[in-house]
Design a protein around this motif. Sequence first.
Motif, PDB file in Angstrom:
ATOM      1  N   ARG A 179     -33.617 -29.967  17.403  1.00  0.00           N
ATOM      2  CA  ARG A 179     -34.662 -29.937  16.379  1.00  0.00           C
ATOM      3  C   ARG A 179     -35.230 -31.309  16.045  1.00  0.00           C
ATOM      4  NH1 ARG A 179     -32.136 -27.358  11.279  1.00  0.00           N
ATOM      5  NH2 ARG A 179     -34.227 -27.902  10.513  1.00  0.00           N
ATOM      6  N   LEU A 180     -34.519 -32.364  16.364  1.00  0.00           N
ATOM      7  CA  LEU A 180     -34.916 -33.698  15.917  1.00  0.00           C
ATOM      8  C   LEU A 180     -36.243 -34.104  16.554  1.00  0.00           C
ATOM      9  CD1 LEU A 180     -33.630 -35.820  14.057  1.00  0.00           C
ATOM     10  CD2 LEU A 180     -32.750 -36.954  16.095  1.00  0.00           C
ATOM     11  N   PRO A 181     -37.276 -34.402  15.742  1.00  0.00           N
ATOM     12  CA  PRO A 181     -38.578 -34.763  16.321  1.00  0.00           C
ATOM     13  C   PRO A 181     -38.762 -36.250  16.547  1.00  0.00           C
ATOM     14  CG  PRO A 181     -38.815 -34.367  13.976  1.00  0.00           C
ATOM     15  CD  PRO A 181     -37.360 -34.184  14.290  1.00  0.00           C
ATOM     16  N   TRP A 182     -37.790 -37.090  16.117  1.00  0.00           N
ATOM     17  CA  TRP A 182     -37.952 -38.539  16.243  1.00  0.00           C
ATOM     18  C   TRP A 182     -36.822 -39.106  17.093  1.00  0.00           C
ATOM     19  CZ3 TRP A 182     -36.615 -36.422  11.376  1.00  0.00           C
ATOM     20  CH2 TRP A 182     -37.698 -35.944  10.621  1.00  0.00           C
ATOM     21  N   ALA A 183     -37.178 -40.087  17.908  1.00  0.00           N
ATOM     22  CA  ALA A 183     -36.163 -40.773  18.710  1.00  0.00           C
ATOM     23  C   ALA A 183     -35.892 -42.172  18.201  1.00  0.00           C
ATOM     24  CB  ALA A 183     -36.617 -40.853  20.175  1.00  0.00           C
ATOM     25  N   ASP A 184     -36.646 -42.626  17.202  1.00  0.00           N
ATOM     26  CA  ASP A 184     -36.522 -44.003  16.731  1.00  0.00           C
ATOM     27  C   ASP A 184     -35.617 -44.119  15.508  1.00  0.00           C
ATOM     28  OD1 ASP A 184     -38.249 -42.590  15.131  1.00  0.00           O
ATOM     29  OD2 ASP A 184     -39.630 -44.259  14.782  1.00  0.00           O
ATOM     30  N   LEU A 185     -34.592 -43.271  15.414  1.00  0.00           N
ATOM     31  CA  LEU A 185     -33.640 -43.348  14.317  1.00  0.00           C
ATOM     32  C   LEU A 185     -32.350 -44.003  14.793  1.00  0.00           C
ATOM     33  CD1 LEU A 185     -33.982 -39.767  12.775  1.00  0.00           C
ATOM     34  CD2 LEU A 185     -35.112 -41.850  12.041  1.00  0.00           C
ATOM     35  N   ASP A 186     -31.702 -44.741  13.907  1.00  0.00           N
ATOM     36  CA  ASP A 186     -30.400 -45.302  14.242  1.00  0.00           C
ATOM     37  C   ASP A 186     -29.417 -44.166  14.500  1.00  0.00           C
ATOM     38  OD1 ASP A 186     -31.386 -47.817  13.895  1.00  0.00           O
ATOM     39  OD2 ASP A 186     -30.673 -48.044  11.839  1.00  0.00           O
ATOM     40  N   GLY A 187     -28.709 -44.283  15.599  1.00  0.00           N
ATOM     41  CA  GLY A 187     -27.699 -43.281  15.917  1.00  0.00           C
ATOM     42  C   GLY A 187     -28.132 -42.226  16.896  1.00  0.00           C
ATOM     43  N   VAL A 188     -29.437 -42.129  17.197  1.00  0.00           N
ATOM     44  CA  VAL A 188     -29.904 -41.091  18.125  1.00  0.00           C
ATOM     45  C   VAL A 188     -29.324 -41.313  19.523  1.00  0.00           C
ATOM     46  CG1 VAL A 188     -31.933 -40.199  19.330  1.00  0.00           C
ATOM     47  CG2 VAL A 188     -32.003 -40.520  16.868  1.00  0.00           C
ATOM     48  N   THR A 189     -29.309 -42.562  19.976  1.00  0.00           N
ATOM     49  CA  THR A 189     -28.781 -42.845  21.312  1.00  0.00           C
ATOM     50  C   THR A 189     -27.314 -42.441  21.407  1.00  0.00           C
ATOM     51  OG1 THR A 189     -30.307 -44.724  21.451  1.00  0.00           O
ATOM     52  CG2 THR A 189     -28.538 -44.623  23.070  1.00  0.00           C
ATOM     53  N   ALA A 190     -26.539 -42.758  20.378  1.00  0.00           N
ATOM     54  CA  ALA A 190     -25.123 -42.379  20.386  1.00  0.00           C
ATOM     55  C   ALA A 190     -24.957 -40.865  20.394  1.00  0.00           C
ATOM     56  CB  ALA A 190     -24.428 -42.980  19.168  1.00  0.00           C
ATOM     57  N   LEU A 191     -25.816 -40.142  19.676  1.00  0.00           N
ATOM     58  CA  LEU A 191     -25.755 -38.678  19.680  1.00  0.00           C
ATOM     59  C   LEU A 191     -26.027 -38.122  21.077  1.00  0.00           C
ATOM     60  CD1 LEU A 191     -27.695 -37.814  16.389  1.00  0.00           C
ATOM     61  CD2 LEU A 191     -25.267 -37.437  16.816  1.00  0.00           C
ATOM     62  N   VAL A 192     -27.042 -38.665  21.740  1.00  0.00           N
ATOM     63  CA  VAL A 192     -27.390 -38.190  23.083  1.00  0.00           C
ATOM     64  C   VAL A 192     -26.240 -38.452  24.049  1.00  0.00           C
ATOM     65  CG1 VAL A 192     -28.948 -38.538  25.033  1.00  0.00           C
ATOM     66  CG2 VAL A 192     -29.861 -38.437  22.721  1.00  0.00           C
ATOM     67  N   ILE A 193     -25.672 -39.643  23.987  1.00  0.00           N
ATOM     68  CA  ILE A 193     -24.562 -39.988  24.893  1.00  0.00           C
ATOM     69  C   ILE A 193     -23.363 -39.089  24.642  1.00  0.00           C
ATOM     70  CG2 ILE A 193     -22.910 -41.797  25.459  1.00  0.00           C
ATOM     71  CD1 ILE A 193     -25.122 -43.834  24.883  1.00  0.00           C
ATOM     72  N   ALA A 194     -23.027 -38.866  23.369  1.00  0.00           N
ATOM     73  CA  ALA A 194     -21.884 -38.011  23.045  1.00  0.00           C
ATOM     74  C   ALA A 194     -22.093 -36.590  23.557  1.00  0.00           C
ATOM     75  CB  ALA A 194     -21.663 -38.001  21.531  1.00  0.00           C
ATOM     76  N   GLU A 195     -23.312 -36.074  23.433  1.00  0.00           N
ATOM     77  CA  GLU A 195     -23.575 -34.711  23.919  1.00  0.00           C
ATOM     78  C   GLU A 195     -23.507 -34.638  25.432  1.00  0.00           C
ATOM     79  OE1 GLU A 195     -25.188 -31.165  25.274  1.00  0.00           O
ATOM     80  OE2 GLU A 195     -26.179 -33.078  25.644  1.00  0.00           O
ATOM     81  N   LEU A 196     -24.023 -35.660  26.113  1.00  0.00           N
ATOM     82  CA  LEU A 196     -23.989 -35.654  27.577  1.00  0.00           C
ATOM     83  C   LEU A 196     -22.568 -35.748  28.120  1.00  0.00           C
ATOM     84  CD1 LEU A 196     -27.038 -37.976  28.378  1.00  0.00           C
ATOM     85  CD2 LEU A 196     -26.899 -35.509  28.694  1.00  0.00           C
ATOM     86  N   LYS A 197     -21.659 -36.317  27.342  1.00  0.00           N
ATOM     87  CA  LYS A 197     -20.267 -36.433  27.784  1.00  0.00           C
ATOM     88  C   LYS A 197     -19.485 -35.152  27.573  1.00  0.00           C
ATOM     89  CE  LYS A 197     -19.706 -41.445  27.248  1.00  0.00           C
ATOM     90  NZ  LYS A 197     -18.970 -42.531  26.537  1.00  0.00           N
ATOM     91  N   GLU A 198     -20.024 -34.211  26.798  1.00  0.00           N
ATOM     92  CA  GLU A 198     -19.329 -32.943  26.572  1.00  0.00           C
ATOM     93  C   GLU A 198     -19.181 -32.172  27.889  1.00  0.00           C
ATOM     94  OE1 GLU A 198     -17.993 -31.508  23.924  1.00  0.00           O
ATOM     95  OE2 GLU A 198     -18.478 -33.089  22.476  1.00  0.00           O
ATOM     96  N   ARG A 199     -18.075 -31.491  28.027  1.00  0.00           N
ATOM     97  CA  ARG A 199     -17.810 -30.757  29.264  1.00  0.00           C
ATOM     98  C   ARG A 199     -18.835 -29.655  29.504  1.00  0.00           C
ATOM     99  NH1 ARG A 199     -11.780 -28.955  30.585  1.00  0.00           N
ATOM    100  NH2 ARG A 199     -11.736 -31.230  30.772  1.00  0.00           N
TER     101      ARG A 199
END
Length: 536
Positions: A179-199
């Motif tokens: 749902r997130l419409p913005w990529a320029d927030l602090d923490g977005v990169t960490a969220l993406v990386i954490a999700e990509l590491k999920e099995r």
Amino acid sequence: MLRKCFAVASILIPLLATAAQEIGFEERFAFAEDRAEALKELIPGTEDYYYYHVLHAQNRGQLEQVPALMQQWSKRHGETARYREMENRQALLNYPANHGRTLEYLRQRLGIRHDHQREQEQAPAQYPAVLDPARVSEEAFRRQALARHRDLSGFEDAGLRLMARAELTPEQRRDLLQRLPWADLDGVTALVIAELKERDSRGFGAFPIHHKLVRAQLDACRQALAGSERDLSGNEVFVAAYLARLAPSPDCDIGADNAARRAYLEAVHAFASTLPASQNELKALALYRLLDHERREGRYDAALFTAYLRLPRAMPYVREAYLARPEMAGHAARMNRSFKPAPLLASVGNDEPLVRDYLAHLLIAADDYRAYAEWLDDNYLKQVFAETKILAGVGDMERWYGLMPPAAYQALKERVDIELLPVNPLYFGACDKVALAVAVKNVAKLRVTVYDLDAFNYYREHGTEIAAGVDLDGCVPNHESVIEYKDVPPLRRHVEQISLPRIEAPGLYVVELLGNGVSSRALIRKGRLRCVERPG
């Protein structure tokens, strides 16, 4: 009495649920001597699979197996009506083991309240004039929304900013990224990386936010996953997103700005060179476009050309033994692929003319052709080497004739060249003198014809850009001239600068070169008009 209700519920609930199911499997399951065998018919991961496995476990009294199945069910399909049905059934079956837990569940599910009081007269209530800040703060609302929902459905889009740096469950993290419409927030990169590491991650590109990440964020994601099974270097969606970030600004005309075009092509080549062999097609196309730009500027970089030849390409002139090496197997690039997110990276198809042009420039002063023998077919290389020497008139002609078959030598002798060279500019300034660099062979008289096009009427009638192949039937040339080349052997190829002093005014012109039955055309753009808009 309560136990009788449980017994009735255990019979009626599965019977009522079957109304929405296929009759055939219900009968096989109900009357099967071994229901575990009947369950093997179901497809793992479907809602039927979880429904009947939970029902079977409850019927057999194996209630401890149900929570894990319910968790997987909710994760894949959400809390559907059938899920609620099994959840209610599980709560009732757990009553003998934990009375209080079951009763509390029923109170919450049914909304039962026991706080009714006798109405009586009392003094008027004194209500506070100020709200308690602790109960209306962002943190209070955040805790309340998380307590009511497993995902982030308790948040509006405007409130998603509060969750970018919060501790989230995998389900909440996926909901946020969806749902997130913005990529320029602090923490977005960490969220993406954490999700990509999920099995059970669906990989890069599964969420819209992936396509909104800026170049620095893409670099961080790639670095965090480098060397793992989720490495992004070979991910086609990631590569396309990165290429889109390398594209220059729309305000930059890389067709006319040589410096901007070079910077862009060098950036694409630098990125492609870091990718694995599965991206050889991008590597080859990026190098091809950079080599083509180099020769348009009159430079022929031997090192860059050698790097291009090292890339395995499925082309007839490439040495078969080189493509047959184990490390090259399955990685030969085809030049008919385009990369749409990247300007200038259109399909090439046949790259042999560029390879031949580079060889002609790099071999003209060489004693032999061994420097390129590792990658190119021997017969092809010999013929190009001999042609280069013969056309330039360098060295022992008898030696070069011996490297070519008689038929190839005769074809070379009879060949007519009127070739517009890549160094010719795409645009001429309004005050520039116009001249064309042309390679000529086997032409004694060259006819030069100039047509001044009525660009305004053409654009008004056709609504498309003018190309060099524009139909000139019925048009009268504005100027004609003939250039004679005397005492030039048919086997010599010479480069001429053809000056066109009659092209003085800004506009669009077609220059047609005709000699010995061969013609070439050039579209001259002298001066440019660009629209500048200022809202007022």
